[in-house]
Design an enzyme around this catalytic site. Structure first.
Site, mmCIF file in Angstrom:
data_model
loop_
_atom_site.group_PDB
_atom_site.id
_atom_site.type_symbol
_atom_site.label_atom_id
_atom_site.label_comp_id
_atom_site.label_asym_id
_atom_site.label_seq_id
_atom_site.Cartn_x
_atom_site.Cartn_y
_atom_site.Cartn_z
ATOM 1 N N ARG A 1 40.729 35.784 33.680
ATOM 2 C CA ARG A 1 39.306 35.494 33.875
ATOM 3 C C ARG A 1 38.511 35.768 32.595
ATOM 4 O O ARG A 1 37.469 35.161 32.364
ATOM 5 C CB ARG A 1 38.773 36.306 35.072
ATOM 6 C CG ARG A 1 38.852 37.791 34.910
ATOM 7 C CD ARG A 1 38.785 38.552 36.232
ATOM 8 N NE ARG A 1 40.046 38.513 36.979
ATOM 9 C CZ ARG A 1 40.225 39.067 38.184
ATOM 10 N NH1 ARG A 1 39.223 39.685 38.789
ATOM 11 N NH2 ARG A 1 41.396 39.002 38.770
ATOM 12 N N LYS B 1 52.085 46.045 33.060
ATOM 13 C CA LYS B 1 52.773 45.626 34.281
ATOM 14 C C LYS B 1 54.092 46.375 34.424
ATOM 15 O O LYS B 1 54.666 46.797 33.426
ATOM 16 C CB LYS B 1 53.094 44.117 34.198
ATOM 17 C CG LYS B 1 51.918 43.204 34.372
ATOM 18 C CD LYS B 1 52.364 41.751 34.339
ATOM 19 C CE LYS B 1 51.206 40.803 34.533
ATOM 20 N NZ LYS B 1 50.556 40.917 35.854
ATOM 21 N N GLU C 1 43.209 39.613 32.780
ATOM 22 C CA GLU C 1 42.818 39.019 31.496
ATOM 23 C C GLU C 1 42.521 37.530 31.593
ATOM 24 O O GLU C 1 41.799 36.985 30.765
ATOM 25 C CB GLU C 1 43.923 39.259 30.454
ATOM 26 C CG GLU C 1 45.070 38.235 30.448
ATOM 27 C CD GLU C 1 45.891 38.199 31.738
ATOM 28 O OE1 GLU C 1 45.845 39.193 32.479
ATOM 29 O OE2 GLU C 1 46.542 37.174 32.005
#
Ligand code: BES
Ligand code: MN
Ligand code: ZN
Length: 497
Positions: free
Chosen positions: A354, A280, A352
């Protein structure tokens, strides 16, 4: 803090401050009229002069003489027809905000005879009491565990909430409200705890602590070896890059009949989400400590059930992992086999949530659930769709979805439903595996839920995307405690009386 319910008339209620409501239009509530008469029409006068506006949340503190309460706090409650439970709660929150750090040690609150829209008024007084109890706990919350020095001391020690009667129904509504507030505050404590402390194994310890405090809760913690054996490879693909091992935390609350099928809650417990190799951007990344907000809300709800001895069976499963980049981390392009046997091409390691949830959702089949509700800070797209006011709701069952929407409305913790139509499923087609873990930019919240739906075919299931609601950013940064109120309302509506 001492909270009590009282059906005494306000004339005989001794306190350092009395809180009453003035609406923007319509009749004044009986208690407000009574106070006005005792003060020889002072409130009407201040209303005429514009000092008391009645606008929702507007407050005026008035020192008074010769009464059992030396101060009166008047809080505006807006126009009658606009007073939804949410607006009523806002007024209560404003009033509590005024008194929490004030001079009064004992405050009496007389607000339950202010009508709210919606349900019939008898039922509404119970709901209003519950909202007052919860808002008290919520507003008085502090988190000073990581500040050196002594926390400031409050003068406020006791709050008496006045109601029309001290019936069992009203008492238990007030108690449930207080318990809900405490549950939210537990959720907030977990969320606000820094990510160098709140690791998956620390979360597991919190479950053990909760089980120790309540005989009705049993806990079982699965480590990575046990998860490997079960074939939970998508979950383990997320923790692969972290020095902190993953945990599957199972908590069982058995308050219902032995034969009653359990309501199952599944929480996303990413204790920090860097994005992994799909790293990110740096700005605001600290807020990804709240990526365990789904699991924190499950903890909060479990505490409420245990504290109120709710007559229902609930199983909580928390998929706890940390998403970090390293030489052992999962790569974009890796293909793993989930516990369900379905293969997943991981094209973005930042999707991540899910991946940990799908194995947990497969695991919970063993409980033969009545329903399964998962809670997850799953997609930034949900914030784009709904902002910070409503949680996203997706479900394979209309009745379940409608009940959750109604609970959110009643509990001032709203959700809004998005479709789970088949048309969206093809966005998850992979050239190499049964599915890929991302569905492109369009409808990101829906395709994330579509991914989960492939693992929830065997039971009634709802998914709450709480990315926009689990915490506040900016100056008021902190966990919100949502959606504990929604969960508690829903579960209580299915508990035996
Ligand atoms: N935990 C995030 C979602 C999130 C982001 C919640 C910002 C609240 C604020 C989740 O794991 C994530 O990174 N999702 C990605 C999915 C994408 C890669 C398909 C997202 O939303 O960008
Ligand atoms: Mn992510
Ligand atoms: Zn995440």
């Amino acid at each position: 803090m001492n909270f009590t319910l009282s059906s005494k008339s306000i004339a005989s209620l001794k306190a350092d401050c009395l809180v009453v409501a003035v609406p923007e239009n319509g009749d004044w509530p009986a208690t407000t009229q009574e106070v006005d008469e005792a003060l020889d029409g002072l409130l009407r006068q201040l209303n005429k002069s514009g000092d008391i506006t009645g606008k929702n949340g507007n407050c005026l503190l008035i020192p008074v003489a010769g009464q059992p309460w030396p101060r009166v706090l008047v809080v505006g409650t807006g126009p009658d027809e606009e007073r939804s439970p949410t607006n009523f709660r806002k007024a209560v929150a404003a009033a509590v905000g005024q008194i929490k750090d004030g001079a009064a040690g004992h405050v009496a609150i007389a607000l339950t005879d202010t009508p709210t829209t919606g349900d019939d008024q008898a039922q509404s007084e119970a709901n209003r009491l519950s909202l007052i109890g919860r808002t008290l706990e919520e507003q008085l919350y502090t988190f000073n565990a990581y500040k050196s020095g002594k926390p400031p001391v409050r003068k406020l020690k006791k709050v008496t909430v006045q109601a029309s009667a001290a019936t069992k129904v009203l008492k238990s509504a007030f108690e449930l409200g207080l318990a809900t507030g405490r549950g939210m505050n537990f959720t907030r404590d977990l969320g606000n705890t820094p990510p160098n402390v709140c690791h998956p194994s620390w979360l597991a310890q919190q479950a053990e602590k909760l089980a120790k405090e309540h005989d009705t809760i049993k806990t079982e913690i699965l480590d990575e070896k046990q998860m490997k054996k079960l074939g939970m490879n998508t979950l383990l693909a997320v923790s692969a890059g972290s020095a902190q091992p993953a945990r599957l935390i199972v908590m069982e609350y058995r308050g219902g009949k032995a034969k009653d099928k359990p309501y199952v809650l599944v929480g996303k417990g990413i204790t920090f989400d860097t994005g992994g190799i799909s790293l990110k951007p740096g700005e605001g990344m600290d807020e990804m400590k709240y990526d365990m907000g789904g699991s924190a809300s499950v903890f909060g709800a479990m505490q409420v059930l245990a504290e109120t001895n709710a007559k229902i069976n609930v199983v909580a499963v928390i998929a706890a992992a940390e998403n970090m980049p390293s030489g052992d981390a999962t790569r974009p392009g890796d293909i793993v086999t989930s516990m369900s046997g379905q293969t997943v091409e991981i094209l973005n390691t930042d999707a991540e949530g899910r991946l940990v949830l799908c194995d947990a959702l497969t695991y919970v089949k063993r409980f033969n659930p009545e329903v399964v509700i998962d809670l997850a800070t799953l997609t930034g797209a949900c914030i784009i769709a709904l902002g910070h006011h409503a949680s996203g709701l997706l479900s394979n069952d209309d009745d379940l979805a409608n009940e959750l929407l109604a609970s959110g409305e009643r509990a001032c913790d709203r959700a809004w439903r998005l479709p789970l139509w088949d048309e969206y499923q093809s966005q998850l087609d992979s050239n190499f595996a049964d599915m890929q873990n991302i569905g492109g930019r369009p409808a990101g919240t829906i395709t994330a839920a579509c991914f989960l739906s492939r693992f929830t075919k065997e039971y009634r299931w709802a998914h709450l995307d709480i990315a926009g609601t689990a915490w506040h950013s900016g100056k008021a940064k902190g966990s919100s405690g949502r959606p504990v109120p929604l969960l508690v309302d829903y579960l209580m509506s299915h508990a035996d009386q």
